[in-house]
Design a protein around this motif. Sequence first.
Motif, PDB file in Angstrom:
ATOM      1  N   LYS A  67       0.819  -1.234   0.000  1.00 55.14           N
ATOM      2  CA  LYS A  67       0.000   0.000   0.000  1.00 55.14           C
ATOM      3  C   LYS A  67       0.844   1.272   0.000  1.00 55.14           C
ATOM      4  O   LYS A  67       0.302   2.370  -0.116  1.00 55.14           O
ATOM      5  CB  LYS A  67      -1.012   0.066   1.174  1.00 55.14           C
ATOM      6  CG  LYS A  67      -1.915  -1.149   1.293  1.00 55.14           C
ATOM      7  CD  LYS A  67      -2.888  -1.251   0.136  1.00 55.14           C
ATOM      8  CE  LYS A  67      -3.789  -2.490   0.268  1.00 55.14           C
ATOM      9  NZ  LYS A  67      -4.266  -2.957  -1.044  1.00 55.14           N
ATOM     10  N   ASP A  68       2.163   1.132   0.161  1.00 51.33           N
ATOM     11  CA  ASP A  68       3.019   2.304  -0.022  1.00 51.33           C
ATOM     12  C   ASP A  68       3.040   2.671  -1.506  1.00 51.33           C
ATOM     13  O   ASP A  68       2.733   1.833  -2.367  1.00 51.33           O
ATOM     14  CB  ASP A  68       4.462   1.999   0.412  1.00 51.33           C
ATOM     15  CG  ASP A  68       4.661   2.129   1.912  1.00 51.33           C
ATOM     16  OD1 ASP A  68       3.919   2.892   2.554  1.00 51.33           O
ATOM     17  OD2 ASP A  68       5.574   1.461   2.439  1.00 51.33           O
ATOM     18  N   ILE A  69       3.423   3.907  -1.785  1.00 52.58           N
ATOM     19  CA  ILE A  69       3.506   4.386  -3.171  1.00 52.58           C
ATOM     20  C   ILE A  69       4.868   5.033  -3.379  1.00 52.58           C
ATOM     21  O   ILE A  69       5.343   5.783  -2.518  1.00 52.58           O
ATOM     22  CB  ILE A  69       2.385   5.420  -3.449  1.00 52.58           C
ATOM     23  CG1 ILE A  69       1.008   4.740  -3.391  1.00 52.58           C
ATOM     24  CG2 ILE A  69       2.587   6.116  -4.793  1.00 52.58           C
ATOM     25  CD1 ILE A  69      -0.172   5.697  -3.446  1.00 52.58           C
ATOM     26  N   LEU A  70       5.498   4.722  -4.503  1.00 55.21           N
ATOM     27  CA  LEU A  70       6.707   5.446  -4.895  1.00 55.21           C
ATOM     28  C   LEU A  70       6.265   6.537  -5.854  1.00 55.21           C
ATOM     29  O   LEU A  70       5.748   6.259  -6.945  1.00 55.21           O
ATOM     30  CB  LEU A  70       7.708   4.498  -5.568  1.00 55.21           C
ATOM     31  CG  LEU A  70       8.399   3.512  -4.627  1.00 55.21           C
ATOM     32  CD1 LEU A  70       9.131   2.436  -5.418  1.00 55.21           C
ATOM     33  CD2 LEU A  70       9.355   4.242  -3.686  1.00 55.21           C
ATOM     34  N   LEU A  71       6.458   7.778  -5.434  1.00 54.50           N
ATOM     35  CA  LEU A  71       5.987   8.935  -6.197  1.00 54.50           C
ATOM     36  C   LEU A  71       7.186   9.557  -6.918  1.00 54.50           C
ATOM     37  O   LEU A  71       8.121  10.032  -6.277  1.00 54.50           O
ATOM     38  CB  LEU A  71       5.333   9.949  -5.248  1.00 54.50           C
ATOM     39  CG  LEU A  71       4.791  11.236  -5.855  1.00 54.50           C
ATOM     40  CD1 LEU A  71       3.624  10.944  -6.797  1.00 54.50           C
ATOM     41  CD2 LEU A  71       4.334  12.188  -4.744  1.00 54.50           C
ATOM     42  N   LEU A  72       7.137   9.540  -8.239  1.00 56.96           N
ATOM     43  CA  LEU A  72       8.276   9.992  -9.054  1.00 56.96           C
ATOM     44  C   LEU A  72       7.958  11.304  -9.756  1.00 56.96           C
ATOM     45  O   LEU A  72       6.904  11.462 -10.375  1.00 56.96           O
ATOM     46  CB  LEU A  72       8.595   8.933 -10.112  1.00 56.96           C
ATOM     47  CG  LEU A  72       9.615   9.318 -11.183  1.00 56.96           C
ATOM     48  CD1 LEU A  72      11.021   9.428 -10.597  1.00 56.96           C
ATOM     49  CD2 LEU A  72       9.608   8.308 -12.336  1.00 56.96           C
ATOM     50  N   HIS A  73       8.888  12.258  -9.645  1.00 60.53           N
ATOM     51  CA  HIS A  73       8.850  13.449 -10.504  1.00 60.53           C
ATOM     52  C   HIS A  73      10.260  13.627 -11.049  1.00 60.53           C
ATOM     53  O   HIS A  73      11.209  13.739 -10.283  1.00 60.53           O
ATOM     54  CB  HIS A  73       8.411  14.689  -9.721  1.00 60.53           C
ATOM     55  CG  HIS A  73       7.991  15.816 -10.629  1.00 60.53           C
ATOM     56  ND1 HIS A  73       8.780  16.290 -11.648  1.00 60.53           N
ATOM     57  CD2 HIS A  73       6.848  16.544 -10.679  1.00 60.53           C
ATOM     58  CE1 HIS A  73       8.139  17.267 -12.283  1.00 60.53           C
ATOM     59  NE2 HIS A  73       6.963  17.439 -11.716  1.00 60.53           N
ATOM     60  N   LEU A  74      10.418  13.645 -12.361  1.00 55.61           N
ATOM     61  CA  LEU A  74      11.758  13.704 -12.949  1.00 55.61           C
ATOM     62  C   LEU A  74      12.317  15.116 -13.030  1.00 55.61           C
ATOM     63  O   LEU A  74      13.526  15.303 -13.199  1.00 55.61           O
ATOM     64  CB  LEU A  74      11.752  13.069 -14.345  1.00 55.61           C
ATOM     65  CG  LEU A  74      11.572  11.547 -14.368  1.00 55.61           C
ATOM     66  CD1 LEU A  74      11.437  11.055 -15.797  1.00 55.61           C
ATOM     67  CD2 LEU A  74      12.732  10.842 -13.671  1.00 55.61           C
ATOM     68  N   MET A  75      11.454  16.136 -12.920  1.00 48.74           N
ATOM     69  CA  MET A  75      11.878  17.530 -13.034  1.00 48.74           C
ATOM     70  C   MET A  75      12.763  17.721 -14.275  1.00 48.74           C
ATOM     71  O   MET A  75      12.508  17.135 -15.306  1.00 48.74           O
ATOM     72  CB  MET A  75      12.608  17.985 -11.769  1.00 48.74           C
ATOM     73  CG  MET A  75      11.811  17.808 -10.490  1.00 48.74           C
ATOM     74  SD  MET A  75      10.406  18.918 -10.316  1.00 48.74           S
ATOM     75  CE  MET A  75      11.242  20.393  -9.778  1.00 48.74           C
ATOM     76  N   LEU A  76      13.831  18.549 -14.129  1.00 42.23           N
ATOM     77  CA  LEU A  76      14.699  18.838 -15.264  1.00 42.23           C
ATOM     78  C   LEU A  76      15.845  17.829 -15.312  1.00 42.23           C
ATOM     79  O   LEU A  76      16.545  17.655 -14.327  1.00 42.23           O
ATOM     80  CB  LEU A  76      15.248  20.260 -15.086  1.00 42.23           C
ATOM     81  CG  LEU A  76      15.828  20.947 -16.299  1.00 42.23           C
ATOM     82  CD1 LEU A  76      14.770  21.177 -17.361  1.00 42.23           C
ATOM     83  CD2 LEU A  76      16.446  22.283 -15.877  1.00 42.23           C
ATOM     84  N   GLY A  77      16.018  17.167 -16.445  1.00 38.64           N
ATOM     85  CA  GLY A  77      17.200  16.312 -16.625  1.00 38.64           C
ATOM     86  C   GLY A  77      17.063  14.883 -16.140  1.00 38.64           C
ATOM     87  O   GLY A  77      17.980  14.092 -16.302  1.00 38.64           O
ATOM     88  N   GLY A  78      15.927  14.539 -15.549  1.00 38.21           N
ATOM     89  CA  GLY A  78      15.762  13.171 -15.075  1.00 38.21           C
ATOM     90  C   GLY A  78      15.271  12.253 -16.186  1.00 38.21           C
ATOM     91  O   GLY A  78      14.603  12.687 -17.120  1.00 38.21           O
ATOM     92  N   SER A  79      15.627  10.979 -16.081  1.00 35.80           N
ATOM     93  CA  SER A  79      15.122  10.009 -17.054  1.00 35.80           C
ATOM     94  C   SER A  79      15.148   8.616 -16.436  1.00 35.80           C
ATOM     95  O   SER A  79      15.698   8.401 -15.356  1.00 35.80           O
ATOM     96  CB  SER A  79      15.938  10.044 -18.346  1.00 35.80           C
ATOM     97  OG  SER A  79      17.281   9.731 -18.065  1.00 35.80           O
ATOM     98  N   LEU A  80      14.544   7.670 -17.142  1.00 37.36           N
ATOM     99  CA  LEU A  80      14.482   6.288 -16.679  1.00 37.36           C
ATOM    100  C   LEU A  80      15.163   5.383 -17.699  1.00 37.36           C
ATOM    101  O   LEU A  80      15.124   5.659 -18.896  1.00 37.36           O
ATOM    102  CB  LEU A  80      13.019   5.837 -16.517  1.00 37.36           C
ATOM    103  CG  LEU A  80      12.147   6.625 -15.543  1.00 37.36           C
ATOM    104  CD1 LEU A  80      10.719   6.088 -15.551  1.00 37.36           C
ATOM    105  CD2 LEU A  80      12.723   6.560 -14.123  1.00 37.36           C
ATOM    106  N   PHE A  81      15.758   4.305 -17.201  1.00 32.91           N
ATOM    107  CA  PHE A  81      16.263   3.279 -18.109  1.00 32.91           C
ATOM    108  C   PHE A  81      15.950   1.912 -17.534  1.00 32.91           C
ATOM    109  O   PHE A  81      16.195   1.642 -16.356  1.00 32.91           O
ATOM    110  CB  PHE A  81      17.769   3.409 -18.354  1.00 32.91           C
ATOM    111  CG  PHE A  81      18.264   2.375 -19.329  1.00 32.91           C
ATOM    112  CD1 PHE A  81      18.059   2.544 -20.698  1.00 32.91           C
ATOM    113  CD2 PHE A  81      18.868   1.209 -18.877  1.00 32.91           C
ATOM    114  CE1 PHE A  81      18.463   1.563 -21.604  1.00 32.91           C
ATOM    115  CE2 PHE A  81      19.277   0.227 -19.778  1.00 32.91           C
ATOM    116  CZ  PHE A  81      19.069   0.404 -21.143  1.00 32.91           C
TER     117      PHE A  81
END
Length: 292
Positions: A67-81
């Motif tokens: 029930k926990d949540i990982l809340l992601l905001h990449l803002m400037l320059g963030g990315s995922l791989f």
Amino acid sequence: MPEMPEMETYRQQLIPRIVGRPLTQVEVTREHSINVPVSEFIKRVSGKRITDIRRRGKHLLFLLDSKDILLLHLMLGGSLFWGRDEDKPKRTVQVRLSFGEEHLHFIGLRLGYLHLVSAAEAKERLDKLGPEALEFTAASGGATAGANNGAGSGETAKPGLTEAEFNRLVAEKRGKLKVALTDQSFLAGIGNCYSDEICFAARILPVRTLQSLQAAEKASLYRSISAVLGEGVRAGGYMEMPLYVGDQLTGGFNALCRVYDRAYEPCLRCGAPLVRRDIGSRKSFCCESCQS
Ligand SMILES: [Zn+2]
């Protein structure tokens, strides 16, 4: 900065890859990217499963079976791989979530973050956002007409608000169109790139004030918001870094931008040179010949 179509592209591509799989290992190399002590973060996330990935504006929410949540905001320059260690780009990884031999790498989180929150905390933080400009729902039965507006996931897009609701928001808001469109409390998910593309599609200059818009212009703006964001998602957004090895979707909108970052290039509609006209601190591009 990634906007709604970039985050939605990540969401739709990550769902088939990580939902339901156990998180076998969690690594944090930059404490400031998270909001609780590293040891607590690892303890609460390791061994859990991601049950769903949702999006609100430019945020992604990874729902855990605890029930926990990982809340992601990449803002400037963030990315995922997503992928194996040997394939990841040569950039510093701040957080790595492992699913056996494959990992979700969170890269370039300097201003961006991955916060561990409860559902109530997530709601409190996201409640201040304006409505979604475009929402996605999983198509049921597979035979829905006009389905597959999303990034190959079979999800269907529809406007997040009605035209009447949009007109009411516009009537309540003051200021320049560009500033309003990028204000997350007005509409969630639009940033510098798509605001310019929306204004171009609607043939309205981004510097115009909301109060000056005629009824026909507001109608055109409403239609353009869904059309441009929908096209952005279908084309995989404009972020150029692939999400995984062999990813042919991510970044496809980059070649489809009509005005953003295209100063001096000829307008695709009328041929006049495009111009950069910053509004406040915001980069802005338009055609002063066919937008008015
Ligand atoms: Zn033009």
